[in-house]
Design an enzyme around this catalytic site. Sequence first.
Site, PDB file in Angstrom:
ATOM      1  N   TRP A  73       0.823  -1.203   0.000  1.00 33.54           N
ATOM      2  CA  TRP A  73       0.000   0.000   0.000  1.00 33.54           C
ATOM      3  C   TRP A  73       0.867   1.267   0.000  1.00 33.54           C
ATOM      4  O   TRP A  73       0.617   2.200  -0.765  1.00 33.54           O
ATOM      5  CB  TRP A  73      -0.948   0.010   1.201  1.00 33.54           C
ATOM      6  CG  TRP A  73      -1.755   1.262   1.289  1.00 33.54           C
ATOM      7  CD1 TRP A  73      -2.922   1.538   0.651  1.00 33.54           C
ATOM      8  CD2 TRP A  73      -1.431   2.447   2.042  1.00 33.54           C
ATOM      9  NE1 TRP A  73      -3.354   2.812   0.958  1.00 33.54           N
ATOM     10  CE2 TRP A  73      -2.460   3.383   1.808  1.00 33.54           C
ATOM     11  CE3 TRP A  73      -0.385   2.793   2.888  1.00 33.54           C
ATOM     12  CZ2 TRP A  73      -2.456   4.641   2.402  1.00 33.54           C
ATOM     13  CZ3 TRP A  73      -0.384   4.050   3.467  1.00 33.54           C
ATOM     14  CH2 TRP A  73      -1.427   4.958   3.231  1.00 33.54           C
ATOM     15  N   ASP A 123      -5.755  -2.505  -1.297  1.00 29.47           N
ATOM     16  CA  ASP A 123      -5.539  -2.441   0.152  1.00 29.47           C
ATOM     17  C   ASP A 123      -5.955  -1.113   0.761  1.00 29.47           C
ATOM     18  O   ASP A 123      -5.879  -0.952   1.986  1.00 29.47           O
ATOM     19  CB  ASP A 123      -4.063  -2.703   0.474  1.00 29.47           C
ATOM     20  CG  ASP A 123      -3.653  -4.128   0.156  1.00 29.47           C
ATOM     21  OD1 ASP A 123      -4.513  -5.026   0.236  1.00 29.47           O
ATOM     22  OD2 ASP A 123      -2.471  -4.350  -0.176  1.00 29.47           O
ATOM     23  N   ASP A 124      -6.369  -0.162  -0.061  1.00 30.15           N
ATOM     24  CA  ASP A 124      -6.794   1.138   0.457  1.00 30.15           C
ATOM     25  C   ASP A 124      -8.284   1.099   0.794  1.00 30.15           C
ATOM     26  O   ASP A 124      -9.139   0.935  -0.080  1.00 30.15           O
ATOM     27  CB  ASP A 124      -6.522   2.237  -0.573  1.00 30.15           C
ATOM     28  CG  ASP A 124      -6.704   3.621   0.021  1.00 30.15           C
ATOM     29  OD1 ASP A 124      -5.702   4.236   0.390  1.00 30.15           O
ATOM     30  OD2 ASP A 124      -7.865   4.063   0.131  1.00 30.15           O
ATOM     31  N   LEU A 125      -8.595   1.255   2.076  1.00 30.49           N
ATOM     32  CA  LEU A 125      -9.984   1.171   2.533  1.00 30.49           C
ATOM     33  C   LEU A 125     -10.847   2.241   1.893  1.00 30.49           C
ATOM     34  O   LEU A 125     -12.006   1.989   1.531  1.00 30.49           O
ATOM     35  CB  LEU A 125     -10.040   1.295   4.061  1.00 30.49           C
ATOM     36  CG  LEU A 125     -11.428   1.238   4.705  1.00 30.49           C
ATOM     37  CD1 LEU A 125     -12.113  -0.080   4.396  1.00 30.49           C
ATOM     38  CD2 LEU A 125     -11.326   1.453   6.210  1.00 30.49           C
ATOM     39  N   TRP A 139     -11.849   8.217  -3.576  1.00 30.43           N
ATOM     40  CA  TRP A 139     -11.561   8.765  -2.241  1.00 30.43           C
ATOM     41  C   TRP A 139     -12.556   9.855  -1.871  1.00 30.43           C
ATOM     42  O   TRP A 139     -13.029   9.912  -0.729  1.00 30.43           O
ATOM     43  CB  TRP A 139     -10.133   9.329  -2.204  1.00 30.43           C
ATOM     44  CG  TRP A 139      -9.067   8.339  -1.920  1.00 30.43           C
ATOM     45  CD1 TRP A 139      -9.089   7.374  -0.955  1.00 30.43           C
ATOM     46  CD2 TRP A 139      -7.804   8.197  -2.587  1.00 30.43           C
ATOM     47  NE1 TRP A 139      -7.928   6.640  -0.994  1.00 30.43           N
ATOM     48  CE2 TRP A 139      -7.112   7.135  -1.972  1.00 30.43           C
ATOM     49  CE3 TRP A 139      -7.192   8.891  -3.628  1.00 30.43           C
ATOM     50  CZ2 TRP A 139      -5.838   6.733  -2.376  1.00 30.43           C
ATOM     51  CZ3 TRP A 139      -5.928   8.510  -4.039  1.00 30.43           C
ATOM     52  CH2 TRP A 139      -5.267   7.430  -3.422  1.00 30.43           C
TER      53      TRP A 139
END
Length: 201
Positions: free
Chosen positions: A135, A154-156, A195
């Site tokens: 990440w 892997d980025d929430l 995001w």
Amino acid sequence: MAYFAYGEKETDYLRRADPALGAAIDRLGHINREVVDDLFQALVNSIAGQQISGKALVTIWARICAAFEPFTPETVLRGGEQRLRACGLSGRKAGYILSAATAAQEGVLDPQAIAAMEDEAIIERLTVLPGVGRWTAEMLLIFSLRRPDVMAFDDLGIRRGLCRLCGAAEMTRELFAQYRARFSPYGTVASLYLWALAAEK
């Protein structure tokens, strides 16, 4: 201050690729995300920010920049663990940063060599460093190396934004891979909007 650069070519492509993302692009407008061209500085910032709030990182980063002037691998190595810990870093993070400074000094983080490498090769190069996982390497691809096609599973925040975009209860690797392929070769721009969607109330 520099930002990740993109324009109508990228957003028009994403609008055609996914109408729902296109609607989000139209509603949210242009998104400015700051980049740090110096890979070593970006790496140290990323390590310093692990498992702390953004507000805490701002404070610690300001202390680091004040303590090491100019901010180079050499000045970090001269200052050593004691000076890093005085900035508010844990002993473990200080060790990671000193390892990164040594790697930079030895040419592992040579900007010209890395600029010529493919994304996956860069990830392999960076993740051999202590404290650097996939990440972190992917975030460096975006926010330092300005690579155009990065979507980090892997980025929430990215997963949450994608769930909101498509109405999924959870984001499986298989579904993620479908969207990753759909948004390529402009996955990074898609990530900026995912995001933003994740951050909405």
